[in-house]
Design a protein around this motif. Structure first.
Motif, short mmCIF file in Angstrom:
data_model
loop_
_atom_site.label_atom_id
_atom_site.label_comp_id
_atom_site.label_asym_id
_atom_site.label_seq_id
_atom_site.Cartn_x
_atom_site.Cartn_y
_atom_site.Cartn_z
N ARG A 68 -5.76 2.49 52.11
CA ARG A 68 -6.45 2.54 50.70
C ARG A 68 -5.19 2.40 49.46
O ARG A 68 -5.18 1.76 48.73
CB ARG A 68 -7.36 3.78 50.22
CG ARG A 68 -8.09 3.56 48.93
CD ARG A 68 -8.93 4.52 48.59
NE ARG A 68 -9.53 4.42 47.36
CZ ARG A 68 -9.09 5.17 46.29
NH1 ARG A 68 -7.88 5.67 46.29
NH2 ARG A 68 -9.67 4.82 45.13
N GLU A 69 -4.32 3.65 49.80
CA GLU A 69 -3.12 3.38 48.91
C GLU A 69 -2.22 2.39 48.84
O GLU A 69 -1.78 1.83 47.90
CB GLU A 69 -2.28 4.93 49.11
CG GLU A 69 -2.99 6.14 48.77
CD GLU A 69 -3.50 6.21 47.37
OE1 GLU A 69 -2.35 5.88 46.50
OE2 GLU A 69 -4.48 6.38 46.81
N MET A 70 -2.06 1.88 49.95
CA MET A 70 -1.38 0.58 50.35
C MET A 70 -1.83 -0.59 49.63
O MET A 70 -1.25 -1.48 48.88
CB MET A 70 -1.00 0.30 51.55
CG MET A 70 -0.29 -0.90 52.05
SD MET A 70 1.64 -0.84 51.23
CE MET A 70 2.27 0.24 52.33
N SER A 71 -3.24 -0.58 49.65
CA SER A 71 -3.96 -1.88 49.24
C SER A 71 -4.00 -1.71 47.49
O SER A 71 -3.65 -2.74 46.82
CB SER A 71 -5.50 -1.83 49.34
OG SER A 71 -5.83 -0.44 49.12
N ILE A 72 -3.94 -0.36 47.16
CA ILE A 72 -3.67 -0.34 45.67
C ILE A 72 -2.46 -0.73 45.27
O ILE A 72 -2.00 -1.34 44.32
CB ILE A 72 -3.83 1.12 45.18
CG1 ILE A 72 -5.38 1.56 45.37
CG2 ILE A 72 -3.33 1.48 43.82
CD1 ILE A 72 -5.64 3.05 45.30
N GLN A 73 -1.12 -0.37 45.91
CA GLN A 73 0.15 -0.77 45.60
C GLN A 73 0.13 -2.33 45.50
O GLN A 73 0.67 -2.68 44.87
CB GLN A 73 1.19 -0.15 46.83
CG GLN A 73 2.60 -0.67 46.38
CD GLN A 73 3.41 0.05 47.56
OE1 GLN A 73 3.18 1.18 47.97
NE2 GLN A 73 4.45 -0.63 48.06
N VAL A 74 -0.35 -2.88 46.47
CA VAL A 74 -0.25 -4.46 46.95
C VAL A 74 -0.98 -5.32 45.62
O VAL A 74 -0.44 -6.10 45.10
CB VAL A 74 -0.94 -4.98 48.19
CG1 VAL A 74 -0.94 -6.42 48.24
CG2 VAL A 74 -0.14 -4.42 49.15
N ILE A 75 -2.18 -4.72 45.33
CA ILE A 75 -2.94 -5.20 44.05
C ILE A 75 -2.27 -4.91 42.61
O ILE A 75 -2.15 -5.90 41.97
CB ILE A 75 -4.23 -4.53 44.08
CG1 ILE A 75 -5.01 -4.99 45.34
CG2 ILE A 75 -5.03 -5.05 42.96
CD1 ILE A 75 -6.73 -4.35 45.65
N ALA A 76 -1.44 -3.60 42.68
CA ALA A 76 -0.83 -3.51 41.38
C ALA A 76 0.17 -4.65 41.44
O ALA A 76 0.61 -4.64 40.19
CB ALA A 76 -0.46 -2.16 41.54
N GLU A 77 1.03 -4.85 42.42
CA GLU A 77 1.94 -6.01 42.49
C GLU A 77 1.53 -7.07 41.75
O GLU A 77 2.36 -7.92 41.06
CB GLU A 77 2.63 -5.81 43.76
CG GLU A 77 3.48 -4.67 44.05
CD GLU A 77 3.99 -4.85 45.45
OE1 GLU A 77 3.67 -5.87 46.28
OE2 GLU A 77 4.54 -3.68 45.87
N LEU A 78 0.34 -7.69 42.17
CA LEU A 78 -0.44 -8.92 41.77
C LEU A 78 -0.61 -8.61 40.34
O LEU A 78 -0.46 -9.73 39.73
CB LEU A 78 -1.82 -9.16 42.62
CG LEU A 78 -1.31 -9.21 44.14
CD1 LEU A 78 -2.77 -9.59 44.84
CD2 LEU A 78 -0.61 -10.50 44.36
N PHE A 79 -1.10 -7.67 39.97
CA PHE A 79 -1.16 -7.35 38.33
C PHE A 79 0.14 -7.59 37.52
O PHE A 79 0.06 -8.01 36.32
CB PHE A 79 -2.01 -6.13 37.97
CG PHE A 79 -3.64 -6.20 38.31
CD1 PHE A 79 -4.11 -7.15 37.50
CD2 PHE A 79 -4.01 -5.29 39.26
CE1 PHE A 79 -5.63 -7.22 37.43
CE2 PHE A 79 -5.55 -5.57 39.04
CZ PHE A 79 -6.22 -6.46 38.32
N LYS A 80 1.06 -7.11 38.33
CA LYS A 80 2.46 -6.91 37.48
C LYS A 80 2.34 -5.89 36.31
O LYS A 80 1.06 -5.06 36.29
CB LYS A 80 2.81 -8.00 36.95
CG LYS A 80 3.10 -9.23 38.07
CD LYS A 80 3.67 -10.65 37.50
CE LYS A 80 3.85 -11.50 38.79
NZ LYS A 80 4.52 -12.82 38.21
N THR A 81 3.42 -5.80 35.41
CA THR A 81 3.17 -4.86 34.29
C THR A 81 2.56 -5.57 33.03
O THR A 81 3.11 -6.66 32.59
CB THR A 81 4.53 -4.48 34.12
OG1 THR A 81 4.99 -3.74 35.00
CG2 THR A 81 4.58 -3.40 32.81
N PRO A 82 1.10 -5.16 32.72
CA PRO A 82 0.68 -5.71 31.36
C PRO A 82 1.58 -5.57 30.30
O PRO A 82 2.49 -4.83 29.89
CB PRO A 82 -0.52 -4.92 31.02
CG PRO A 82 -0.86 -4.26 32.71
CD PRO A 82 0.75 -3.99 33.30
#
Length: 380
Positions: free
Chosen positions: A160-174
Motif C-alpha cells: 500500500r505504501e509503495m503504491s501511494i509513492q508510485v501514484i504520488a510520483e504520477l501526480f508530481k507536485t501541484p
C-alpha cells in the motif's frame, strides 16, 4: 529484403521468435491461424503463423546522381532516382505498418497483463474499482511489483505504501498561480457548466487579497447567468475588490487596461458545454482577447469519466496550463483525477473541498492525493 515465416502456438510466441531472429525493425506482412496434425482432420492443433520482413540494406542502397555526369549517364541517374524514390515510398509504408503492429503489440500486452503477486492482484482490482484507467492501473501495479522484493510483496501495508509513492510520483507536485516579473498577472478560468468556477475564482481572490496582501481585480464574462454576476459581485463587495463585467471580446482589453497597476487579474468565464460549438467558438474569442498568462481548466471531481474525456477533448484546444479540481468533498472516487493528470500531462493545481470562501481551497500534497486514490481499505 529478408522474409521469413514463424509458426507457434500463439501469436505472442510467434512475434517473440520473430523479434529475436529478425530484430525490432522487422514488420509483419501476413498472419493467419491454421490447424496442424491430427488424424483425418480430428484432434488437429491450432497454430499461429506470421510472415515477417526486414530490409537490411535500407538507407545504404540509395545513390544520388553525380553532378558531373554526362547526358548518357544522367538519364540512367534519373531512372535510378525514380526507382529509389519508389523504394523510399514503399519503405515509408512499411514503417507505418511497423508502427501499427507495435501499437497492436502493446494492446495485446496490456490485455494479457497479470499481476505476479496476490497483493498486486488485489491492488489492481481496487484501482479499477476506483475508476483508474486500466492501462494506468497496469502501469502502477507493474511499477510497484518491480520496485519491491518478493518477501515485501506479501505484506499488504508495504504494498500500500509503495503504491501511494508510485501514484504520488504520477501526480508530481501541484503548482498554483505563478507570479513573475510581468504585472499584472492575467489568469483565466474555463470549464464546463456547473463545476464551480465562480466560487473557485472568489476563493482565489480572497486567498491572494486577504491571505497574501496582493492587489487583486476581477473581470467576469459570464453574462449568460444573471445569478453568476450577482454572486461574484457579492463576494467582491465583501472582500473589497473591483469587478468589471464584460459583454464583448473587444471590450475585454479595455477592462484589463483599467487594472494595469494590480498584481493579478482573475477572469471568470461562462460555463460552456463541450458539445456546443458556437459557445466554444465564442470562448476562444474571449481567450484570444485576454491573452492570459495562465489558463486553468476547472473540472469537478464528481464528473463521470466519459464526460471528463469529452471536456478534455474540447477544452484541450485552448492551451490549458494547469487543472483545478473542485468538489473533492462530494465524492469518494478519485481515480478520474489521476486519469486526467496523466492523460493531459498538465500539472494539477488547486483543489476545493467545500463551499466556504476563502478556506476550502488548497494546493494539495501529492502523497495525500495518492492516499485518496488508494483508499484506506485498499489492501485490508
Amino acid at each position: 529484403m529478408k522474409i521469413k515465416r514463424f509458426v507457434a502456438d500463439s501469436f505472442p510466441e510467434a512475434m517473440k521468435q520473430a523479434e529475436e531472429q529478425m530484430g525490432n525493425d522487422a514488420i509483419i506482412l501476413h498472419s493467419r491461424k491454421f490447424r496442424k496434425g491430427g488424424f483425418f482432420g480430428l484432434f488437429a492443433k491450432e497454430k499461429c503463423e506470421i510472415t515477417v520482413a526486414i530490409d537490411n540494406n535500407y538507407g545504404n542502397s540509395i545513390s544520388l546522381p553525380s553532378s558531373s555526369a554526362n547526358n548518357r549517364t544522367g538519364n540512367k541517374s534519373v531512372l535510378r532516382s525514380e526507382k529509389d524514390s519508389s523504394i523510399l515510398e514503399v519503405m515509408e509504408e512499411i514503417k507505418g505498418m511497423k508502427y501499427m503492429v507495435e501499437g497492436l503489440r502493446e494492446q495485446m500486452a496490456e490485455s494479457q497483463f497479470q499481476a505476479r503477486s496476490r497483493q498486486g492482484k488485489i491492488l489492481h482490482k481496487a484501482l479499477m474499482g476506483r475508476e483508474v484507467d486500466e492501462k494506468l492501473a497496469n502501469k502502477i501495479v507493474k511499477t510497484v511489483e518491480t520496485r519491491m522484493k518478493e518477501e515485501e510483496l506479501s505484506q499488504p501495508s508495504r504494498v500500500r505504501e509503495m503504491s501511494i509513492q508510485v501514484i504520488a510520483e504520477l501526480f508530481k507536485t501541484p503548482q498554483g498561480i505563478e507570479f513573475r516579473d510581468r504585472q499584472p498577472r492575467i489568469v483565466t478560468l474555463i470549464g464546463p457548466t456547473g463545476v464551480g468556477k465562480t466560487t473557485t475564482i472568489a476563493k482565489l481572490a480572497a486567498k491572494f487579497s486577504l491571505g497574501e496582501g496582493k492587489k487583486v481585480a476581477l473581470i467576469t464574462i459570464d453574462t449568460y447567468r444573471i445569478a453568476a454576476v450577482e454572486q461574484l459581485k457579492t463576494y467582491t463587495d465583501i472582500i473589497g475588490l473591483p469587478l468589471e463585467v464584460v459583454f464583448k471580446p473587444q471590450d475585454l482589453k479595455t477592462a484589463i487596461d483599467r487594472f494595469l497597476s494590480y498584481d493579478i487579474i482573475l477572469i471568470d468565464t461562462a460555463g460552456r458545454s463541450p458539445r456546443n460549438e458556437d459557445q466554444m467558438a465564442d470562448l476562444v474569442k474571449f481567450i484570444e482577447a485576454a491573452n492570459p498568462d495562465e489558463t486553468f481548466l476547472v473540472l469537478s471531481a464528481t464528473t463521470r469519466t466519459s464526460d471528463l474525456q469529452e471536456a478534455l477533448s474540447k477544452f484541450g484546444t485552448l492551451n490549458i496550463d494547469k487543472i483545478i479540481f473542485t468538489k473533492l468533498d462530494e465524492t469518494t472516487c478519485y481515480g478520474p483525477i489521476l486519469n486526467v493528470v496523466t492523460h493531459t500531462r498538465k500539472r494539477l493545481s488547486y483543489v476545493t473541498n467545500g463551499q466556504n470562501v476563502p478556506d476550502d481551497i488548497e494546493l494539495p500534497d501529492s502523497s495525500r492525493l495518492a492516499r485518496l486514490v488508494v483508499g484506506d481499505d485498499l489492501l485490508a
